[in-house]
Design a protein around this motif. Structure first.
Motif, PDB file in Angstrom:
ATOM      1  N   VAL A   1       0.835  -1.208   0.000  1.00 48.54           N
ATOM      2  CA  VAL A   1       0.000   0.000   0.000  1.00 48.54           C
ATOM      3  C   VAL A   1       0.870   1.258   0.000  1.00 48.54           C
ATOM      4  O   VAL A   1       1.894   1.316   0.689  1.00 48.54           O
ATOM      5  CB  VAL A   1      -0.936   0.010   1.240  1.00 48.54           C
ATOM      6  N   VAL A   2       0.450   2.235  -0.797  1.00 48.39           N
ATOM      7  CA  VAL A   2       1.034   3.580  -0.731  1.00 48.39           C
ATOM      8  C   VAL A   2      -0.113   4.559  -0.492  1.00 48.39           C
ATOM      9  O   VAL A   2      -1.150   4.472  -1.158  1.00 48.39           O
ATOM     10  CB  VAL A   2       1.777   3.935  -2.043  1.00 48.39           C
ATOM     11  N   THR A   3       0.063   5.446   0.496  1.00 45.36           N
ATOM     12  CA  THR A   3      -0.956   6.476   0.715  1.00 45.36           C
ATOM     13  C   THR A   3      -0.472   7.782   0.105  1.00 45.36           C
ATOM     14  O   THR A   3       0.734   8.004  -0.027  1.00 45.36           O
ATOM     15  CB  THR A   3      -1.227   6.688   2.214  1.00 45.36           C
ATOM     16  N   ALA A   4      -1.413   8.648  -0.246  1.00 47.25           N
ATOM     17  CA  ALA A   4      -1.059   9.929  -0.864  1.00 47.25           C
ATOM     18  C   ALA A   4      -2.002  11.017  -0.387  1.00 47.25           C
ATOM     19  O   ALA A   4      -3.216  10.923  -0.563  1.00 47.25           O
ATOM     20  CB  ALA A   4      -1.136   9.806  -2.392  1.00 47.25           C
ATOM     21  N   GLU A   5      -1.434  12.033   0.260  1.00 42.81           N
ATOM     22  CA  GLU A   5      -2.274  13.094   0.830  1.00 42.81           C
ATOM     23  C   GLU A   5      -1.593  14.455   0.751  1.00 42.81           C
ATOM     24  O   GLU A   5      -0.369  14.565   0.873  1.00 42.81           O
ATOM     25  CB  GLU A   5      -2.594  12.778   2.299  1.00 42.81           C
ATOM     26  N   ASN A   6      -2.409  15.461   0.593  1.00 44.41           N
ATOM     27  CA  ASN A   6      -1.984  16.864   0.559  1.00 44.41           C
ATOM     28  C   ASN A   6      -2.010  17.374   2.009  1.00 44.41           C
ATOM     29  O   ASN A   6      -2.758  18.284   2.370  1.00 44.41           O
ATOM     30  CB  ASN A   6      -2.965  17.617  -0.350  1.00 44.41           C
ATOM     31  N   HIS A   7      -1.228  16.738   2.865  1.00 39.83           N
ATOM     32  CA  HIS A   7      -1.307  16.899   4.321  1.00 39.83           C
ATOM     33  C   HIS A   7      -0.049  16.292   4.892  1.00 39.83           C
ATOM     34  O   HIS A   7       0.641  15.505   4.242  1.00 39.83           O
ATOM     35  CB  HIS A   7      -2.563  16.145   4.812  1.00 39.83           C
ATOM     36  N   ASN A   8       0.219  16.625   6.135  1.00 41.06           N
ATOM     37  CA  ASN A   8       1.324  15.997   6.850  1.00 41.06           C
ATOM     38  C   ASN A   8       1.112  14.472   6.918  1.00 41.06           C
ATOM     39  O   ASN A   8      -0.013  14.031   7.172  1.00 41.06           O
ATOM     40  CB  ASN A   8       1.315  16.577   8.271  1.00 41.06           C
ATOM     41  N   VAL A   9       2.151  13.707   6.728  1.00 38.40           N
ATOM     42  CA  VAL A   9       1.974  12.245   6.812  1.00 38.40           C
ATOM     43  C   VAL A   9       1.642  11.802   8.241  1.00 38.40           C
ATOM     44  O   VAL A   9       1.132  10.707   8.457  1.00 38.40           O
ATOM     45  CB  VAL A   9       3.221  11.460   6.324  1.00 38.40           C
ATOM     46  N   ASN A  10       1.954  12.662   9.218  1.00 38.74           N
ATOM     47  CA  ASN A  10       1.580  12.349  10.601  1.00 38.74           C
ATOM     48  C   ASN A  10       0.186  12.877  10.890  1.00 38.74           C
ATOM     49  O   ASN A  10      -0.066  14.061  10.730  1.00 38.74           O
ATOM     50  CB  ASN A  10       2.557  13.000  11.593  1.00 38.74           C
ATOM     51  N   GLY A  11      -0.685  12.007  11.294  1.00 38.80           N
ATOM     52  CA  GLY A  11      -2.010  12.450  11.727  1.00 38.80           C
ATOM     53  C   GLY A  11      -3.095  12.394  10.685  1.00 38.80           C
ATOM     54  O   GLY A  11      -4.267  12.386  11.026  1.00 38.80           O
ATOM     55  N   GLY A  12      -2.750  12.341   9.430  1.00 40.19           N
ATOM     56  CA  GLY A  12      -3.758  12.383   8.380  1.00 40.19           C
ATOM     57  C   GLY A  12      -4.106  11.011   7.827  1.00 40.19           C
ATOM     58  O   GLY A  12      -4.105  10.003   8.538  1.00 40.19           O
ATOM     59  N   LEU A  13      -4.382  10.987   6.531  1.00 39.45           N
ATOM     60  CA  LEU A  13      -4.805   9.745   5.872  1.00 39.45           C
ATOM     61  C   LEU A  13      -3.750   8.645   6.012  1.00 39.45           C
ATOM     62  O   LEU A  13      -4.083   7.492   6.323  1.00 39.45           O
ATOM     63  CB  LEU A  13      -5.074  10.036   4.386  1.00 39.45           C
ATOM     64  N   GLY A  14      -2.485   9.008   5.791  1.00 34.38           N
ATOM     65  CA  GLY A  14      -1.423   7.999   5.881  1.00 34.38           C
ATOM     66  C   GLY A  14      -1.371   7.361   7.256  1.00 34.38           C
ATOM     67  O   GLY A  14      -1.211   6.143   7.394  1.00 34.38           O
TER      68      GLY A  14
END
Lengths: 283, 315
Positions: free
Chosen positions: B247-260
């Motif tokens: 799995v790879v997650t991808a978000e327009n957000h800090n990797v800490n705390g968000g979708l990832g």
């Protein structure tokens, strides 16, 4: 609702008596700032606020928000006298699993309209309540008590700007000017200057009354109810620990864990209140 | 689904304004609150169109949370909008206590998600809003990836009550969904056997672009639009992890705390597979065009492709 001044004085003493008993049962708590709002609670719940436990969800009821949430014990004593909660519940203040936490919680305690305790927030919610009721054309009032120390918080002044801009004549804000905050005198920590002038400058009708005098408080509320076009601020000249001379004179009286000496004095005050109340009932 | 770069007909902000108008006309309890950003969010006209159902509170976000709480106490259904950082990090205790802890109803819409704050720069660029709101018990957290989805999420939040945070961009998104699409579960936009890319918001488009590039080098990717970050669609996620094994997650957000973080938490507990997270790492925002900032922070198809290649090596 009709209530004579004597009734309101007796009511204030009842609230004071049960506030002290409740805190003594627990053995610690916010004595000072609970006692300074006893008279205004007596005037509001003894005469002005049209709320009853069997009709507590009526949308036309008056609303009360204790923005200085640490005065919770005095509100609980009042809600006990208004039969929202039992005496057993009253003495469960801050016990494990209680429905009476230090700071009022709308989801735990019947009669509590808004969760408060993080200072500055209750007055915003009270303003929202008054605004919503005005938009919906209701004739009810929203009453809120803020602390003098609480007014250090900028959020209060945001709420005041909003209330004045929207001409919320259905909002009555009491400032409990007991001159002390947790760490000492407000004048030393953050000088409040003149609350009446400040509130007027923010667009409120404002006046200062003796916050230990139920007649003066009642008259100010009556005047507020006659007013249109602006919200009212009633600055209550009060004393932390009000009505219990020993506690009034105690230096650190915001939160107290009474010593043996304190307990003797508080218990003596309770006995005197009990005697006075029994005398009052016999009249 | 193959990647298409056709844009939505409407800007997300116009969809917000139109949906508020529609809901407000159906239900007079609906009230929209703005904090002096109505012209930025296309809601200015609502003031005259919806008397008693719209209020511009001025520049006071903390008070706006409290006002919404009070309005909820008297039975109103408040929608609150401001830029994402103002309705989360600026007024967090008010959001937490007066709305969350007090268990009152409000739909909070935070716009200008992440790098799309563009020239407002570091002060206005929020990479932490999802992480903050995710910490509030029972709060639901969404990131809209296109206009039709935003409309659906606003209506869903209105119907359900409670506390909802919906993160969005203000301008046009690429069009991903038809008008009557339903969003009860995460959307699996592409099914492949080699890797799962889980994305939200503007990163859904980048993930589809990445999947197209990966296909050219023989890597077959599943792409999921995980628009609901809390609650997370655990079932869809685990099913895809089982099928693809990475799995790879991808978000327009800090990797800490968000979708990832949310995906990593679920997979670690229920079905551990190799995982990498594409997102912002220990950095503040800055000014720039969205496309430039995507490159600066590694929020692009190229970075996703690189992380996919790395994660597949661990299978």
């Amino acid at each position: 609702m009709q209530a004579t001044q004597t009734d309101l004085q007796v009511y204030a003493n009842q609230i004071r008596y049960y506030t002290l008993k409740e805190l003594q049962e627990l053995g610690f708590g916010h004595y000072g700032g609970s006692l300074s709002i006893v008279e205004v609670l007596a005037v509001l719940y003894g005469k002005h606020i049209n709320i009853e436990p069997n009709d507590a969800e009526n949308p036309d009821r008056d609303y009360f928000v204790l923005s200085k949430g640490h005065g919770g014990p005095a509100l609980y004593a009042t809600l006990f006298l208004k039969k929202f909660i039992s005496e057993e519940t009253l003495y469960s203040l801050n016990q494990n699993g209680t429905t009476l936490p230090s700071h009022p919680d709308r989801n735990l305690t019947p009669g509590v309209e808004m969760t408060t305790g993080s200072l500055g927030q209750g007055i915003s919610a009270a303003t929202g309540i008054a605004f919503g009721n005005k938009l919906d054309g209701r004739a009810n009032y929203t009453y809120a008590i803020v602390g003098d120390g609480e007014l250090n918080e900028g959020q209060c002044w945001e709420a005041f700007q909003f209330a004045a801009h929207h001409q919320l004549e259905n909002l009555v804000v009491f400032i409990d000017d007991n001159k002390k905050q947790l760490d000492g005198l407000t004048i030393d920590i953050m000088n409040p200057f003149d609350f009446v002038e400040k509130m007027k400058a923010f667009g409120f009708a404002a006046e200062r009354v003796d916050g230990s005098n139920v007649e003066e408080i009642d008259a100010a509320v009556e005047r507020a109810k006659q007013r249109t076009g602006k919200p009212t601020a009633i600055i209550l000249d009060t004393t932390k620990g009000q009505g219990v001379p020993y506690l009034e004179q105690k230096a650190d009286n915001h939160h107290i864990r009474p010593s043996a000496e304190d307990n003797n004095a508080i218990n003596k005050a309770l006995e005197e209140l009990e005697k006075a109340l029994q005398g009052g009932q016999n009249q | 689904m193959t990647f298409s770069s056709v844009l939505d007909q409407k800007e997300m902000r116009q969809t917000y304004a139109d949906t508020i108008r529609e809901l407000a006309k159906e239900d007079d309890r609906v009230i929209a609150l703005e904090a002096d950003l109505s012209s930025a969010m296309s809601t200015s006209r609502l003031e005259s169109e919806l008397p008693g159902q719209y209020v511009n509170v001025g520049i006071m976000e903390a008070n706006m949370m409290g006002l919404a709480a009070g309005l909820s106490v008297v039975g109103r259904k408040p929608f609150i909008h401001s830029f994402g950082q103002f309705v989360t990090r600026r007024a967090f205790d008010q959001l937490f206590v007066s709305l969350g802890y007090a268990k009152l109803n409000a739909v909070i819409v935070g716009s200008d998600a992440g790098v799309t704050a563009e020239h407002n720069g570091g002060t206005h660029m929020t990479f932490e809003d999802i992480g903050l709101v995710r910490e509030i018990p029972n709060a639901q957290v969404y990131e809209a990836s296109d206009s039709n989805q935003l409309k659906y999420l606003l209506k869903k939040a209105y119907k359900e009550g409670g506390l909802h945070y919906i993160r969005t961009i203000r301008k046009q998104s690429i069009n991903l969904y038809d008008e009557n699409e339903s969003f009860e579960k995460a959307k699996v936009l592409r099914t492949g056997k080699d890797v799962t890319i889980v994305a939200s918001g503007i990163m859904v488009g980048e993930s589809l672009k990445a999947a197209a590039k990966l296909a050219q080098i023989g890597i077959d990717a599943t792409v999921i639009d995980m628009f609901s970050i809390k609650p997370l669609d655990i079932e869809t996620l685990i099913e895809a992890a089982k099928k693809t094994g990475a799995v790879v997650t991808a978000e327009n957000h800090n990797v800490n705390g968000g979708l990832g973080s949310a995906v990593a938490e679920v997979l670690s507990e229920h079905y551990p597979v190799p995982l990498y997270r594409v997102g912002v790492r220990e950095r503040f925002g800055q000014v720039g065009k969205t496309e430039y900032l995507k490159t600066v922070y590694g929020l692009d198809a190229q970075t996703i492709v690189r992380e996919v290649e790395r994660v597949i090596e661990r299978k």
